[in-house]
Design a protein around this motif. Sequence first.
Motif, PDB file in Angstrom:
ATOM      1  N   PHE A  20     -72.438 -80.112 -22.592  1.00 32.69           N
ATOM      2  CA  PHE A  20     -72.081 -78.957 -23.409  1.00 32.69           C
ATOM      3  C   PHE A  20     -70.851 -78.300 -22.792  1.00 32.69           C
ATOM      4  CE2 PHE A  20     -76.510 -79.837 -23.916  1.00 32.69           C
ATOM      5  CZ  PHE A  20     -76.786 -79.607 -25.250  1.00 32.69           C
ATOM      6  N   VAL A  21     -69.804 -78.146 -23.595  1.00 37.00           N
ATOM      7  CA  VAL A  21     -68.518 -77.691 -23.076  1.00 37.00           C
ATOM      8  C   VAL A  21     -67.979 -76.559 -23.940  1.00 37.00           C
ATOM      9  CG1 VAL A  21     -66.139 -78.346 -22.526  1.00 37.00           C
ATOM     10  CG2 VAL A  21     -67.998 -79.997 -22.196  1.00 37.00           C
ATOM     11  N   ASP A  22     -67.595 -75.461 -23.293  1.00 30.84           N
ATOM     12  CA  ASP A  22     -66.901 -74.378 -23.993  1.00 30.84           C
ATOM     13  C   ASP A  22     -65.397 -74.574 -23.842  1.00 30.84           C
ATOM     14  OD1 ASP A  22     -69.127 -73.082 -24.906  1.00 30.84           O
ATOM     15  OD2 ASP A  22     -69.184 -71.601 -23.293  1.00 30.84           O
ATOM     16  N   GLU A  23     -64.684 -74.461 -24.943  1.00 32.41           N
ATOM     17  CA  GLU A  23     -63.230 -74.579 -24.953  1.00 32.41           C
ATOM     18  C   GLU A  23     -62.626 -73.223 -25.258  1.00 32.41           C
ATOM     19  OE1 GLU A  23     -59.707 -76.205 -27.909  1.00 32.41           O
ATOM     20  OE2 GLU A  23     -61.747 -76.972 -28.137  1.00 32.41           O
ATOM     21  N   ALA A  24     -61.674 -72.801 -24.447  1.00 30.25           N
ATOM     22  CA  ALA A  24     -60.942 -71.567 -24.703  1.00 30.25           C
ATOM     23  C   ALA A  24     -59.467 -71.846 -24.483  1.00 30.25           C
ATOM     24  CB  ALA A  24     -61.417 -70.453 -23.771  1.00 30.25           C
ATOM     25  N   SER A  25     -58.719 -71.938 -25.571  1.00 27.03           N
ATOM     26  CA  SER A  25     -57.305 -72.276 -25.468  1.00 27.03           C
ATOM     27  C   SER A  25     -56.418 -71.049 -25.389  1.00 27.03           C
ATOM     28  CB  SER A  25     -56.887 -73.144 -26.662  1.00 27.03           C
ATOM     29  OG  SER A  25     -57.101 -72.449 -27.873  1.00 27.03           O
ATOM     30  N   GLY A  26     -57.021 -69.862 -25.371  1.00 30.61           N
ATOM     31  CA  GLY A  26     -56.261 -68.638 -25.232  1.00 30.61           C
ATOM     32  C   GLY A  26     -55.832 -68.063 -26.563  1.00 30.61           C
ATOM     33  N   GLY A  27     -55.259 -66.876 -26.514  1.00 27.39           N
ATOM     34  CA  GLY A  27     -54.804 -66.202 -27.716  1.00 27.39           C
ATOM     35  C   GLY A  27     -55.863 -65.279 -28.283  1.00 27.39           C
ATOM     36  N   SER A  28     -55.473 -64.482 -29.262  1.00 22.67           N
ATOM     37  CA  SER A  28     -56.373 -63.489 -29.836  1.00 22.67           C
ATOM     38  C   SER A  28     -57.142 -64.013 -31.040  1.00 22.67           C
ATOM     39  CB  SER A  28     -55.573 -62.249 -30.257  1.00 22.67           C
ATOM     40  OG  SER A  28     -54.627 -62.591 -31.257  1.00 22.67           O
ATOM     41  N   GLY A  29     -56.800 -65.195 -31.536  1.00 21.96           N
ATOM     42  CA  GLY A  29     -57.453 -65.734 -32.720  1.00 21.96           C
ATOM     43  C   GLY A  29     -58.765 -66.417 -32.400  1.00 21.96           C
ATOM     44  N   ASP A  69     -68.916 -70.191 -40.450  1.00 21.21           N
ATOM     45  CA  ASP A  69     -68.237 -70.474 -41.713  1.00 21.21           C
ATOM     46  C   ASP A  69     -67.077 -69.483 -41.803  1.00 21.21           C
ATOM     47  OD1 ASP A  69     -67.394 -70.745 -44.324  1.00 21.21           O
ATOM     48  OD2 ASP A  69     -69.417 -70.852 -45.170  1.00 21.21           O
ATOM     49  N   ASP A  70     -65.883 -69.964 -41.494  1.00 21.05           N
ATOM     50  CA  ASP A  70     -64.713 -69.094 -41.345  1.00 21.05           C
ATOM     51  C   ASP A  70     -63.845 -69.015 -42.594  1.00 21.05           C
ATOM     52  OD1 ASP A  70     -65.425 -68.686 -38.684  1.00 21.05           O
ATOM     53  OD2 ASP A  70     -64.179 -70.342 -37.964  1.00 21.05           O
ATOM     54  N   ARG A  71     -64.372 -69.392 -43.753  1.00 21.61           N
ATOM     55  CA  ARG A  71     -63.530 -69.474 -44.942  1.00 21.61           C
ATOM     56  C   ARG A  71     -62.805 -68.178 -45.276  1.00 21.61           C
ATOM     57  NH1 ARG A  71     -67.494 -71.816 -49.410  1.00 21.61           N
ATOM     58  NH2 ARG A  71     -69.066 -71.017 -47.948  1.00 21.61           N
ATOM     59  N   TRP A  72     -63.446 -67.042 -44.979  1.00 23.53           N
ATOM     60  CA  TRP A  72     -62.848 -65.755 -45.357  1.00 23.53           C
ATOM     61  C   TRP A  72     -62.437 -64.939 -44.138  1.00 23.53           C
ATOM     62  CZ3 TRP A  72     -67.663 -67.352 -47.442  1.00 23.53           C
ATOM     63  CH2 TRP A  72     -67.560 -67.933 -48.719  1.00 23.53           C
ATOM     64  N   ALA A  73     -62.335 -65.585 -42.990  1.00 25.55           N
ATOM     65  CA  ALA A  73     -61.906 -64.857 -41.797  1.00 25.55           C
ATOM     66  C   ALA A  73     -60.517 -64.270 -42.010  1.00 25.55           C
ATOM     67  CB  ALA A  73     -61.901 -65.789 -40.593  1.00 25.55           C
ATOM     68  N   ASN A  74     -60.303 -63.086 -41.484  1.00 26.10           N
ATOM     69  CA  ASN A  74     -59.023 -62.381 -41.576  1.00 26.10           C
ATOM     70  C   ASN A  74     -58.694 -61.930 -42.996  1.00 26.10           C
ATOM     71  OD1 ASN A  74     -58.866 -63.297 -38.915  1.00 26.10           O
ATOM     72  ND2 ASN A  74     -57.566 -65.017 -39.452  1.00 26.10           N
ATOM     73  N   PHE A  75     -59.679 -61.890 -43.867  1.00 29.98           N
ATOM     74  CA  PHE A  75     -59.409 -61.620 -45.281  1.00 29.98           C
ATOM     75  C   PHE A  75     -58.765 -60.256 -45.501  1.00 29.98           C
ATOM     76  CE2 PHE A  75     -61.032 -59.985 -49.429  1.00 29.98           C
ATOM     77  CZ  PHE A  75     -60.289 -60.804 -50.251  1.00 29.98           C
ATOM     78  N   PHE A  76     -59.231 -59.246 -44.781  1.00 27.84           N
ATOM     79  CA  PHE A  76     -58.735 -57.896 -45.031  1.00 27.84           C
ATOM     80  C   PHE A  76     -57.450 -57.577 -44.277  1.00 27.84           C
ATOM     81  CE2 PHE A  76     -63.154 -57.447 -46.337  1.00 27.84           C
ATOM     82  CZ  PHE A  76     -63.021 -56.724 -47.508  1.00 27.84           C
ATOM     83  N   TYR A  77     -57.344 -58.028 -43.044  1.00 25.70           N
ATOM     84  CA  TYR A  77     -56.238 -57.570 -42.209  1.00 25.70           C
ATOM     85  C   TYR A  77     -55.338 -58.680 -41.675  1.00 25.70           C
ATOM     86  CZ  TYR A  77     -58.780 -53.163 -42.140  1.00 25.70           C
ATOM     87  OH  TYR A  77     -59.415 -52.021 -42.505  1.00 25.70           O
ATOM     88  N   GLN A  81     -59.368 -61.728 -34.756  1.00 26.51           N
ATOM     89  CA  GLN A  81     -60.822 -61.805 -34.648  1.00 26.51           C
ATOM     90  C   GLN A  81     -61.554 -61.182 -35.834  1.00 26.51           C
ATOM     91  OE1 GLN A  81     -62.525 -63.392 -32.409  1.00 26.51           O
ATOM     92  NE2 GLN A  81     -60.977 -63.866 -30.872  1.00 26.51           N
ATOM     93  N   CYS A  82     -60.813 -60.803 -36.878  1.00 22.21           N
ATOM     94  CA  CYS A  82     -61.452 -60.105 -38.002  1.00 22.21           C
ATOM     95  C   CYS A  82     -62.311 -61.054 -38.833  1.00 22.21           C
ATOM     96  CB  CYS A  82     -60.396 -59.461 -38.896  1.00 22.21           C
ATOM     97  SG  CYS A  82     -59.539 -58.081 -38.109  1.00 22.21           S
ATOM     98  N   GLY A  83     -63.392 -60.505 -39.348  1.00 24.60           N
ATOM     99  CA  GLY A  83     -64.279 -61.275 -40.195  1.00 24.60           C
ATOM    100  C   GLY A  83     -63.829 -61.249 -41.654  1.00 24.60           C
ATOM    101  N   PRO A  84     -64.702 -61.716 -42.539  1.00 22.83           N
ATOM    102  CA  PRO A  84     -66.065 -62.169 -42.266  1.00 22.83           C
ATOM    103  C   PRO A  84     -66.126 -63.538 -41.566  1.00 22.83           C
ATOM    104  CG  PRO A  84     -65.799 -61.498 -44.574  1.00 22.83           C
ATOM    105  CD  PRO A  84     -64.435 -61.640 -43.987  1.00 22.83           C
ATOM    106  N   LEU A  85     -67.004 -63.631 -40.572  1.00 22.57           N
ATOM    107  CA  LEU A  85     -67.319 -64.895 -39.898  1.00 22.57           C
ATOM    108  C   LEU A  85     -68.818 -65.119 -40.097  1.00 22.57           C
ATOM    109  CD1 LEU A  85     -65.364 -64.221 -36.568  1.00 22.57           C
ATOM    110  CD2 LEU A  85     -64.563 -65.530 -38.533  1.00 22.57           C
ATOM    111  N   ILE A  86     -69.177 -66.051 -40.940  1.00 17.21           N
ATOM    112  CA  ILE A  86     -70.571 -66.202 -41.383  1.00 17.21           C
ATOM    113  C   ILE A  86     -71.307 -67.197 -40.487  1.00 17.21           C
ATOM    114  CG2 ILE A  86     -72.071 -66.716 -43.329  1.00 17.21           C
ATOM    115  CD1 ILE A  86     -70.108 -64.327 -43.668  1.00 17.21           C
TER     116      ILE A  86
END
Length: 223
Positions: A20-29, A69-77, A81-86
């Motif tokens: 099990f591996v966590d990946e963090a490539s950096g950045g705010s997204g 389910d990131d289909r609508w991520a960043n929808f408002f702004y 890191q803005c949602g919705p993140l389902i």
Amino acid sequence: MTIVEPSGRDVIPDHAALLFVDEASGGSGYEGYRHHILRLAGDVEDITPPLRTVWSELMDDKLVVMSADDRWANFFYGCGQCGPLIPVISVWMNGHFRESCRIHPEIIEARLNNYIRDAAEAEANGAFILDVAELKLNVALLLLQLGRGADGRAAFDSLLAWLGQKAAEDGTNADWPKRIEAALGSTVAEASQPTELQCPLTAARGKGSHPGFEERVNRFRPK
């Protein structure tokens, strides 16, 4: 890249070793942060669910993962890191991961309750309209993901009516009900129908709606 629990533990019925591996490539997204599950039996096989996976753990001796389910991520702004993140819950069964939102509803319900509380507090404190709208939309979408179709549809319709009322009161954000309906309306309608599917919202068709660069620039431009 970080090796994390439960690496090295015997966690699936065929006793194959899993890494099990966590990946963090950096950045705010949100896109740069994900969880991978590798099966080490002969050839290395990536068995991670296809959606962006966030974590995995043992629950009731079953390997459970949460994806997004990131289909609508960043929808408002359009922020990183803005949602919705389902959330999408999956459990290892019969040699692969199967969507299991209704098997472990408590994971989604905990997030749902937080959004209900946060939306009520934000509205009571006079928060920016779109901040409240994002929280209310998350409530509707999580109800749908739990299979509570009538409640989810009612929450979605209530959000559109609330936004319409706010627009009539102050003359701002008048286009947002139409934007939300255009981006999510057909998916919400499909996910609100009676179904035996484990994760109805994720199973429903719909590509989502990510605002483009020019649209985001114009949205932030001073009037």
